[in-house]
Design a protein around this motif. Structure first.
Motif, PDB file in Angstrom:
ATOM      1  N   ALA A  62       0.778  -0.764  -0.322  1.00 40.99           N
ATOM      2  CA  ALA A  62       0.029   0.605  -0.133  1.00 40.99           C
ATOM      3  C   ALA A  62       0.593   1.635   0.186  1.00 40.99           C
ATOM      4  O   ALA A  62       0.748   2.142  -0.160  1.00 40.99           O
ATOM      5  CB  ALA A  62      -0.747  -0.147   0.934  1.00 40.99           C
ATOM      6  N   HIS A  68      -4.345   0.075  -2.970  1.00 42.21           N
ATOM      7  CA  HIS A  68      -4.593   1.057  -2.282  1.00 42.21           C
ATOM      8  C   HIS A  68      -4.505   0.656  -0.742  1.00 42.21           C
ATOM      9  O   HIS A  68      -4.382  -0.203  -0.542  1.00 42.21           O
ATOM     10  CB  HIS A  68      -6.707   1.872  -2.724  1.00 42.21           C
ATOM     11  CG  HIS A  68      -6.448   2.961  -2.138  1.00 42.21           C
ATOM     12  ND1 HIS A  68      -7.307   3.505  -0.927  1.00 42.21           N
ATOM     13  CD2 HIS A  68      -6.552   3.940  -3.051  1.00 42.21           C
ATOM     14  CE1 HIS A  68      -7.218   4.257  -0.664  1.00 42.21           C
ATOM     15  NE2 HIS A  68      -7.203   4.902  -2.024  1.00 42.21           N
ATOM     16  N   LYS A  69      -4.298   1.777   0.091  1.00 36.84           N
ATOM     17  CA  LYS A  69      -4.084   1.793   1.137  1.00 36.84           C
ATOM     18  C   LYS A  69      -5.366   0.745   2.119  1.00 36.84           C
ATOM     19  O   LYS A  69      -5.480   0.149   2.827  1.00 36.84           O
ATOM     20  CB  LYS A  69      -4.286   3.505   1.748  1.00 36.84           C
ATOM     21  CG  LYS A  69      -3.988   2.928   3.080  1.00 36.84           C
ATOM     22  CD  LYS A  69      -3.261   4.735   3.927  1.00 36.84           C
ATOM     23  CE  LYS A  69      -4.108   5.371   4.846  1.00 36.84           C
ATOM     24  NZ  LYS A  69      -3.856   6.185   6.038  1.00 36.84           N
ATOM     25  N   ASN A  70      -6.026   2.044   1.747  1.00 29.72           N
ATOM     26  CA  ASN A  70      -8.005   0.914   2.136  1.00 29.72           C
ATOM     27  C   ASN A  70      -8.517  -0.077   1.872  1.00 29.72           C
ATOM     28  O   ASN A  70      -8.804  -0.909   2.411  1.00 29.72           O
ATOM     29  CB  ASN A  70      -9.057   2.197   1.526  1.00 29.72           C
ATOM     30  CG  ASN A  70      -9.414   3.815   2.717  1.00 29.72           C
ATOM     31  OD1 ASN A  70      -8.631   3.814   3.093  1.00 29.72           O
ATOM     32  ND2 ASN A  70     -10.212   4.230   2.155  1.00 29.72           N
ATOM     33  N   THR A  71      -7.791  -0.237   0.595  1.00 28.08           N
ATOM     34  CA  THR A  71      -8.123  -2.035   0.371  1.00 28.08           C
ATOM     35  C   THR A  71      -6.669  -2.691   1.417  1.00 28.08           C
ATOM     36  O   THR A  71      -7.630  -3.995   1.837  1.00 28.08           O
ATOM     37  CB  THR A  71      -7.516  -2.255  -1.261  1.00 28.08           C
ATOM     38  OG1 THR A  71      -8.301  -1.433  -1.496  1.00 28.08           O
ATOM     39  CG2 THR A  71      -7.606  -3.702  -1.829  1.00 28.08           C
ATOM     40  N   SER A  73      -6.030  -2.667   4.217  1.00 24.76           N
ATOM     41  CA  SER A  73      -5.879  -2.054   5.923  1.00 24.76           C
ATOM     42  C   SER A  73      -7.859  -3.061   5.780  1.00 24.76           C
ATOM     43  O   SER A  73      -7.535  -3.795   6.720  1.00 24.76           O
ATOM     44  CB  SER A  73      -7.184  -0.396   6.211  1.00 24.76           C
ATOM     45  OG  SER A  73      -5.746   0.143   5.859  1.00 24.76           O
ATOM     46  N   ARG A  74      -8.769  -2.922   4.670  1.00 27.16           N
ATOM     47  CA  ARG A  74      -9.519  -3.780   4.494  1.00 27.16           C
ATOM     48  C   ARG A  74      -9.354  -5.281   4.945  1.00 27.16           C
ATOM     49  O   ARG A  74      -9.979  -5.690   5.630  1.00 27.16           O
ATOM     50  CB  ARG A  74     -10.768  -3.790   3.482  1.00 27.16           C
ATOM     51  CG  ARG A  74     -11.643  -4.504   3.365  1.00 27.16           C
ATOM     52  CD  ARG A  74     -12.596  -3.996   2.460  1.00 27.16           C
ATOM     53  NE  ARG A  74     -12.374  -4.684   0.531  1.00 27.16           N
ATOM     54  CZ  ARG A  74     -11.431  -3.166   0.058  1.00 27.16           C
ATOM     55  NH1 ARG A  74     -11.936  -1.831   0.131  1.00 27.16           N
ATOM     56  NH2 ARG A  74     -11.282  -4.261  -1.405  1.00 27.16           N
ATOM     57  N   LYS A  75      -8.300  -5.511   4.250  1.00 34.07           N
ATOM     58  CA  LYS A  75      -7.434  -6.823   3.934  1.00 34.07           C
ATOM     59  C   LYS A  75      -7.614  -7.428   4.737  1.00 34.07           C
ATOM     60  O   LYS A  75      -8.286  -8.709   5.958  1.00 34.07           O
ATOM     61  CB  LYS A  75      -7.204  -7.346   2.715  1.00 34.07           C
ATOM     62  CG  LYS A  75      -7.705  -7.268   1.374  1.00 34.07           C
ATOM     63  CD  LYS A  75      -6.900  -7.277   0.287  1.00 34.07           C
ATOM     64  CE  LYS A  75      -6.824  -7.664  -1.318  1.00 34.07           C
ATOM     65  NZ  LYS A  75      -8.029  -8.660  -1.610  1.00 34.07           N
ATOM     66  N   SER A  77      -7.438  -5.744   8.491  1.00 32.34           N
ATOM     67  CA  SER A  77      -8.503  -6.760   9.295  1.00 32.34           C
ATOM     68  C   SER A  77      -9.512  -7.586   8.812  1.00 32.34           C
ATOM     69  O   SER A  77      -9.963  -8.326   9.778  1.00 32.34           O
ATOM     70  CB  SER A  77     -10.197  -5.370   8.797  1.00 32.34           C
ATOM     71  OG  SER A  77     -11.174  -4.946   9.887  1.00 32.34           O
TER      72      SER A  77
END
Length: 88
Positions: A62, A68-71, A73-75, A77
């Motif tokens: 990321a 992407h940074k949010n991707t 983080s989501r994965k 999590s």
């Protein structure tokens, strides 16, 4: 096709960067797959260890703009929730 010297250099740089990004993305996916396999096997300790190894690779990808940074983080999590649920 690139005509100017700067355009030719840009093509060389893009090729190098693409190969690095492809390698990092592949490595990240391999480690995520190891987490998935550990979860599927039902071994909480192996799943936690695999997640501990995979998380830095995902976050580094990321940072480098590969995902992407949010991707990332989501994965992380979602994998973490599954590992914690497995441990219970």
């Amino acid at each position: 096709m690139a005509n100017t010297a700067s355009a030719k250099k840009a093509v060389r740089k893009i090729e190098r960067r693409t190969s690095v990004n492809r390698s990092r993305r592949s490595q990240m996916r391999t480690y995520v797959r190891k987490v998935e396999e550990a979860i599927a096997s039902g071994d909480p300790a192996a799943a936690a260890a695999a997640l501990h190894a995979a998380e830095p690779l995902m976050m580094r990808a990321a940072q480098k703009g590969i995902i992407h940074k949010n991707t990332a983080s989501r994965k992380v999590s979602r994998l973490n929730r599954r590992v914690v649920a497995l441990a219970k």
